[in-house]
Design a protein around this motif. Structure first.
Motif, PDB file in Angstrom:
ATOM      1  N   SER A  98      18.796 -12.930  54.162  1.00 56.04           N
ATOM      2  CA  SER A  98      19.516 -12.643  55.406  1.00 56.04           C
ATOM      3  C   SER A  98      20.786 -11.850  55.137  1.00 56.04           C
ATOM      4  O   SER A  98      21.137 -10.948  55.904  1.00 56.04           O
ATOM      5  CB  SER A  98      19.867 -13.956  56.119  1.00 56.04           C
ATOM      6  OG  SER A  98      18.695 -14.632  56.529  1.00 56.04           O
ATOM      7  N   ARG A 142      21.520  -3.566  57.714  1.00 61.00           N
ATOM      8  CA  ARG A 142      21.644  -3.139  59.112  1.00 61.00           C
ATOM      9  C   ARG A 142      23.005  -2.490  59.362  1.00 61.00           C
ATOM     10  O   ARG A 142      23.104  -1.467  60.039  1.00 61.00           O
ATOM     11  CB  ARG A 142      21.460  -4.332  60.045  1.00 61.00           C
ATOM     12  CG  ARG A 142      20.025  -4.824  60.169  1.00 61.00           C
ATOM     13  CD  ARG A 142      19.972  -6.130  60.972  1.00 61.00           C
ATOM     14  NE  ARG A 142      20.590  -5.989  62.259  1.00 61.00           N
ATOM     15  CZ  ARG A 142      19.985  -5.493  63.347  1.00 61.00           C
ATOM     16  NH1 ARG A 142      18.720  -5.104  63.263  1.00 61.00           N
ATOM     17  NH2 ARG A 142      20.610  -5.399  64.495  1.00 61.00           N
ATOM     18  N   SER A 143      24.045  -3.090  58.786  1.00 61.19           N
ATOM     19  CA  SER A 143      25.386  -2.542  58.982  1.00 61.19           C
ATOM     20  C   SER A 143      25.520  -1.160  58.352  1.00 61.19           C
ATOM     21  O   SER A 143      26.043  -0.223  58.982  1.00 61.19           O
ATOM     22  CB  SER A 143      26.415  -3.507  58.369  1.00 61.19           C
ATOM     23  OG  SER A 143      27.717  -2.975  58.463  1.00 61.19           O
ATOM     24  N   ALA A 201      20.159 -12.434  61.443  1.00 63.15           N
ATOM     25  CA  ALA A 201      20.189 -11.324  60.485  1.00 63.15           C
ATOM     26  C   ALA A 201      19.386 -10.127  60.967  1.00 63.15           C
ATOM     27  O   ALA A 201      19.728  -8.975  60.687  1.00 63.15           O
ATOM     28  CB  ALA A 201      19.659 -11.792  59.132  1.00 63.15           C
ATOM     29  N   THR A 210      19.777  -8.333  54.568  1.00 64.84           N
ATOM     30  CA  THR A 210      19.372  -7.711  55.833  1.00 64.84           C
ATOM     31  C   THR A 210      20.587  -7.345  56.678  1.00 64.84           C
ATOM     32  O   THR A 210      20.657  -6.249  57.262  1.00 64.84           O
ATOM     33  CB  THR A 210      18.453  -8.658  56.623  1.00 64.84           C
ATOM     34  OG1 THR A 210      17.287  -8.952  55.848  1.00 64.84           O
ATOM     35  CG2 THR A 210      18.024  -8.028  57.941  1.00 64.84           C
ATOM     36  N   LEU A 211      21.561  -8.257  56.766  1.00 64.49           N
ATOM     37  CA  LEU A 211      22.776  -7.972  57.526  1.00 64.49           C
ATOM     38  C   LEU A 211      23.526  -6.768  56.959  1.00 64.49           C
ATOM     39  O   LEU A 211      23.971  -5.887  57.708  1.00 64.49           O
ATOM     40  CB  LEU A 211      23.685  -9.205  57.522  1.00 64.49           C
ATOM     41  CG  LEU A 211      23.326 -10.334  58.485  1.00 64.49           C
ATOM     42  CD1 LEU A 211      24.183 -11.562  58.189  1.00 64.49           C
ATOM     43  CD2 LEU A 211      23.511  -9.895  59.931  1.00 64.49           C
TER      44      LEU A 211
END
Length: 290
Positions: free
Chosen positions: A203, A210-211, A11, A206-207
């Motif tokens: 997670s 970030r994307s 992640a 978080t993913l």
């Protein structure tokens, strides 16, 4: 622990080969542990109880309830402080209604159980909790503090009945001579679900963050700064004061985290609805123990 570590590493954008290797190690250890427990005459965890569908369903509901309950704790705290700009003290004070809601839900459980079967009390509570999470998803997009607090309180009221009811369902579904082992599994499932919730829902957020931030990253941000900001909303907030375009980066980070929180809340609401359906389907014939 290796599985959770590997998921968190993925992640955060860590080395994929290292992360998958750690996850594989965790899976191997899990298989070894399960096989050993199944072979022992007096196991640490009596996994044979999972052969009973009612026990498995009750423990699954317990895991999902705590999975969501613990998983959104960090999400809400970060949203209040790093998106809405509250101080830690202010965020803590605005979290009190959720605690009050849990107390209210717990106190109402015994009263409602006199009016309907446990399965329906549990199912309605979980569905109510899902509604609270859906409201939080809407509130996140609207940046509404009041609606976030209200949704969190509604979620707490709805999830509270699960603790007492599920424990009773687990013990009732197990043979009397193994009620102690069943109770131990119920307690373990609670802690296991909470730990997984923090790891997996965190997670997921978080993913998604970030994307979203990767697509909305302002131009001219140094590579090192970009990599740090992509680690999380906290890291992005700590970097912005020293940047010339810090305002743009902070705005992008807040927008990315808002989007991530929205989807994560909706995912959690879906999980609670699944748990509600399982509760009503599996236990509608069960009666409250006197």
């Amino acid at each position: 622990m290796p599985i959770v570590f590997g998921i968190k590493l993925i992640a955060e954008g860590g080395n994929f080969v290292w992360a998958t290797s750690v996850i594989a190690l965790g899976l191997v250890l899990a298989v070894v542990f399960v096989r050993r427990q199944m072979d022992l005459p007096d196991p640490l965890l009596d996994l044979r109880l999972f052969r009973r569908p009612a026990v498995t369903a009750a423990l699954g509901i317990n895991i999902l309830d705590f999975f969501v309950g613990f998983g959104i704790l960090v999400l809400v705290a970060q949203y209040l402080q790093l998106v809405l700009g509250l101080t830690p003290l202010e965020a803590g004070l605005w979290s009190i209604p959720a605690g009050v809601g849990f107390v209210v839900g717990s106190l109402l459980t015994s009263t409602v159980l006199r009016l309907m079967r446990p399965a329906y009390v549990l199912g309605l509570g979980l569905a109510f909790a899902a509604g609270g999470l859906a409201l939080m998803a809407y509130a996140a997009e609207m940046h509404s503090l009041i609606l976030i607090v209200l949704g969190n309180a509604l979620f707490s009221v709805g999830s509270a009945p699960g603790i007492a009811i599920v424990a009773d369902l687990v013990v009732s579904a197990a043979p009397k001579e193994r009620s102690g082992a069943a109770s131990a599994l119920s307690e373990t499932a609670s802690e296991f679900g909470g730990a997984l919730g923090i790891a997996l829902l965190g997670s997921l957020a978080t993913l998604l963050y970030r994307s979203a931030l990767g697509l909305a990253m302002p131009t001219g941000v140094p590579v090192n700064t970009m990599e740090t900001a992509l680690r999380g909303i906290g890291a992005a907030s700590s970097l912005t004061p020293g940047l010339g375009n810090g305002g743009a980066l902070l705005s992008a980070a807040r927008g990315a985290y808002t989007s991530a929180a929205d989807v994560t809340f909706l995912t959690a609401a879906g999980i609670m609805l699944v748990a509600a359906i399982v509760a009503v389907t599996m236990f509608r014939g069960s009666k409250t123990q006197e």
